[in-house]
Design an enzyme around this catalytic site. Structure first.
Site, PDB file in Angstrom:
ATOM      1  CG  HIS A  52      -4.831   2.125   5.979  1.00 28.50           C
ATOM      2  ND1 HIS A  52      -6.167   2.069   6.254  1.00 28.50           N
ATOM      3  CD2 HIS A  52      -4.726   2.857   4.847  1.00 28.50           C
ATOM      4  CE1 HIS A  52      -6.835   2.736   5.330  1.00 28.50           C
ATOM      5  NE2 HIS A  52      -5.978   3.225   4.468  1.00 28.50           N
ATOM      6  CG  HIS A  88      -9.808   4.360   3.630  1.00 31.27           C
ATOM      7  ND1 HIS A  88      -8.601   5.024   3.742  1.00 31.27           N
ATOM      8  CD2 HIS A  88     -10.559   4.782   4.685  1.00 31.27           C
ATOM      9  CE1 HIS A  88      -8.629   5.831   4.804  1.00 31.27           C
ATOM     10  NE2 HIS A  88      -9.815   5.705   5.396  1.00 31.27           N
ATOM     11  CE  LYS A 132      -7.896   2.179  -0.548  1.00 32.83           C
ATOM     12  NZ  LYS A 132      -6.670   2.447   0.144  1.00 32.83           N
ATOM     13  NE  ARG A 184       0.598  11.980  -2.054  1.00 34.91           N
ATOM     14  CZ  ARG A 184      -0.362  11.533  -1.273  1.00 34.91           C
ATOM     15  NH1 ARG A 184      -1.405  10.886  -1.759  1.00 34.91           N
ATOM     16  NH2 ARG A 184      -0.312  11.738   0.032  1.00 34.91           N
ATOM     17  CG  HIS A 215      -1.815   1.176   1.328  1.00 35.86           C
ATOM     18  ND1 HIS A 215      -3.134   1.048   1.680  1.00 35.86           N
ATOM     19  CD2 HIS A 215      -1.633   2.493   1.103  1.00 35.86           C
ATOM     20  CE1 HIS A 215      -3.713   2.241   1.676  1.00 35.86           C
ATOM     21  NE2 HIS A 215      -2.807   3.139   1.328  1.00 35.86           N
ATOM     22  CG  HIS A 224      -0.727   7.174  -0.903  1.00 38.33           C
ATOM     23  ND1 HIS A 224      -1.961   7.366  -1.492  1.00 38.33           N
ATOM     24  CD2 HIS A 224      -0.964   6.478   0.235  1.00 38.33           C
ATOM     25  CE1 HIS A 224      -2.898   6.823  -0.731  1.00 38.33           C
ATOM     26  NE2 HIS A 224      -2.322   6.272   0.320  1.00 38.33           N
ATOM     27  CG  HIS A 271       0.154  15.164   2.334  1.00 36.84           C
ATOM     28  ND1 HIS A 271      -0.800  15.429   1.382  1.00 36.84           N
ATOM     29  CD2 HIS A 271      -0.239  14.003   2.929  1.00 36.84           C
ATOM     30  CE1 HIS A 271      -1.729  14.487   1.394  1.00 36.84           C
ATOM     31  NE2 HIS A 271      -1.410  13.600   2.321  1.00 36.84           N
ATOM     32  CG  ASP A 325      -1.605   4.835   4.024  1.00 40.14           C
ATOM     33  OD1 ASP A 325      -1.636   5.288   2.858  1.00 40.14           O
ATOM     34  OD2 ASP A 325      -2.440   5.148   4.887  1.00 40.14           O
TER      35      ASP A 325
HETATM   36  O1  DOR Z   1      -3.092   9.159   5.954  1.00 37.21           O
HETATM   37  C1  DOR Z   1      -3.515   8.922   4.835  1.00 37.21           C
HETATM   38  N1  DOR Z   1      -3.022   9.531   3.733  1.00 37.21           N
HETATM   39  N2  DOR Z   1      -4.511   8.047   4.725  1.00 37.21           N
HETATM   40  C2  DOR Z   1      -5.132   7.830   3.560  1.00 37.21           C
HETATM   41  O2  DOR Z   1      -6.042   7.058   3.519  1.00 37.21           O
HETATM   42  C3  DOR Z   1      -4.746   8.607   2.345  1.00 37.21           C
HETATM   43  C4  DOR Z   1      -3.378   9.082   2.427  1.00 37.21           C
HETATM   44  C5  DOR Z   1      -3.053  10.128   1.383  1.00 37.21           C
HETATM   45  O3  DOR Z   1      -3.351   9.911   0.205  1.00 37.21           O
HETATM   46  O4  DOR Z   1      -2.477  11.161   1.731  1.00 37.21           O
HETATM   47 ZN    ZN Z   2      -3.300   5.092   1.699  1.00 32.13          ZN
END
Ligand code: DOR
Ligand code: ZN
Length: 347
Positions: free
Chosen positions: A175, A137, A100, A18, A14, A16, A252, A248
């Site tokens: 998660h 989720h 998902k 981007r 899992h 991300h 950011h 996960d």
């Molecule tokens: O903490 C998280 N960030 N949980 C999520 O389900 C999405 C993820 C995100 O895409 O930033």
């Molecule tokens: Zn996630």
């Protein structure tokens, strides 16, 4: 005294990544240690169709530094308009490994997710027939449900009814953050598994809120009370093949985290393997780390275990990790467990 542990190269079930500048910056952090990862589709706009997943896969591979190898395992973002035939075609061509499910409004970029579960019944039935896993989720979004209860309520009100109505559907609870999630997985057969993040094995809600709010510990599902963290630790280190790593890792930029309305996500790609070695060592379960990080995930997804290995070494001196990763969009803070880590991955 140094100590070493060699395990099959891990995968992240899992992740991300981007897009654009952020993708360029964070992809090497994962590819350095992990061979493959299940890539989350919550881009803006989301990755909904097979064509979009193919294009995203190409962008990921184009962003990979020439000296690195990495296989992105693509997913589709389930909407109420998703076409079962498109999903089946993307699976049979080998492009996607999962779909998902985001309940609409549950987390970052989930506005196009599912509000009315009857509208995705056809897709879920197709997935059950062809053996394509659903990554979930697992949080309800009802305003009257307390945020700390949203996972437990989701299991009762949404997940269990979906699974009962769709026999054969293979589900990964993503998660998990509660003892309820652990118990639900354990009480079911082999068509249900769960990923556990690195950060939920380390922090509880006190770490997030006591002594000042810590935006870099804010993620979704939000960290719960200590008894839940301990249940997650016990599940992860137990050797039970239904639990495996899904970081996960969710980058950011600092301005988006350190804000009056900060984004959810912990960025753990850089130091996850060191943190996991610390956790499993602390719990006397180093012999279970390979299962959690490298074997249980492939077994659930029907993929081979990676043939190469990584070696982790425990040093007398604490290891150092970068505090931040620089991106042209701004800095991204690397998850800090708040204590010394003595394990590193040999380079
Ligand atoms: O903490 C998280 N960030 N949980 C999520 O389900 C999405 C993820 C995100 O895409 O930033
Ligand atoms: Zn996630």
């Amino acid at each position: 005294m140094t100590q070493s542990l060699t395990i099959a190269r891990p995968d992240d079930w899992h992740l991300h990544l981007r897009d654009g500048a952020m993708l360029n910056a964070v992809l090497p952090e994962t590819a350095r240690h992990f061979a493959r990862a299940i890539i989350m589709p919550n881009l803006v706009p989301p990755v909904v169709t097979g064509d979009q997943a193919a294009a995203y896969r190409d962008r990921i591979l184009a962003a990979l530094p020439a000296e690195m190898t990495f296989e992105p395992l693509m997913t589709l973002y389930l909407t109420e308009k998703t076409d079962p035939a498109d999903v089946a075609a993307a699976f049979s061509s080998g492009l996607i490994k999962a779909v998902k499910l985001y309940p609409a409004g549950a987390t970052t970029n989930s506005a196009s997710g599912v509000g009315d579960f009857d509208k995705v019944r056809g897709v879920l039935e197709t997935m059950a027939e062809i053996g394509l896993p659903l990554c979930v989720h697992g949080e309800v979004t009802d305003a009257d449900v307390d945020i700390f209860d949203r996972e437990a309520v989701f299991i009762d009100r949404v997940l269990d009814p979906i699974r009962k109505a769709t026999p054969g559907l293979r589900v990964v609870m993503e998660h998990i953050t509660t003892a309820n999630g652990v118990d639900y997985v354990k009480s079911n057969a082999a068509d249900l598994a769960a990923t556990i993040t690195t950060h939920h094995l380390i922090i509880n809600r006190n770490h997030l809120l006591v002594g000042g709010i810590k935006p870099h510990y804010y993620c979704l599902p939000v960290a719960k009370r200590e008894s839940h963290r301990l249940a997650l630790r016990a599940a992860a280190t137990s050797g039970d093949a239904r639990f495996f790593i899904g970081t996960d890792s969710a980058p950011h930029t600092d301005p988006n985290k350190e804000s009056a309305c900060g984004c959810a996500g912990c960025f753990t790609a850089t130091n996850t393997m060191s943190l996991l070695a610390h956790i499993f060592d602390e719990d006397g379960a180093l012999d279970k780390l390979e299962g959690f990080a490298s074997r249980n995930g492939p077994a659930f997804y029907g993929l081979p275990v990676n043939s190469d290995t990584i070696t982790l070494t425990k040093h007398d001196e604490p290891a150092t990790f970068p505090a931040k990763i620089d991106t042209t969009d701004g800095p991204v803070t690397v998850f800090d467990p708040g204590y010394d880590i003595h394990w590193t991955v040999d380079e």
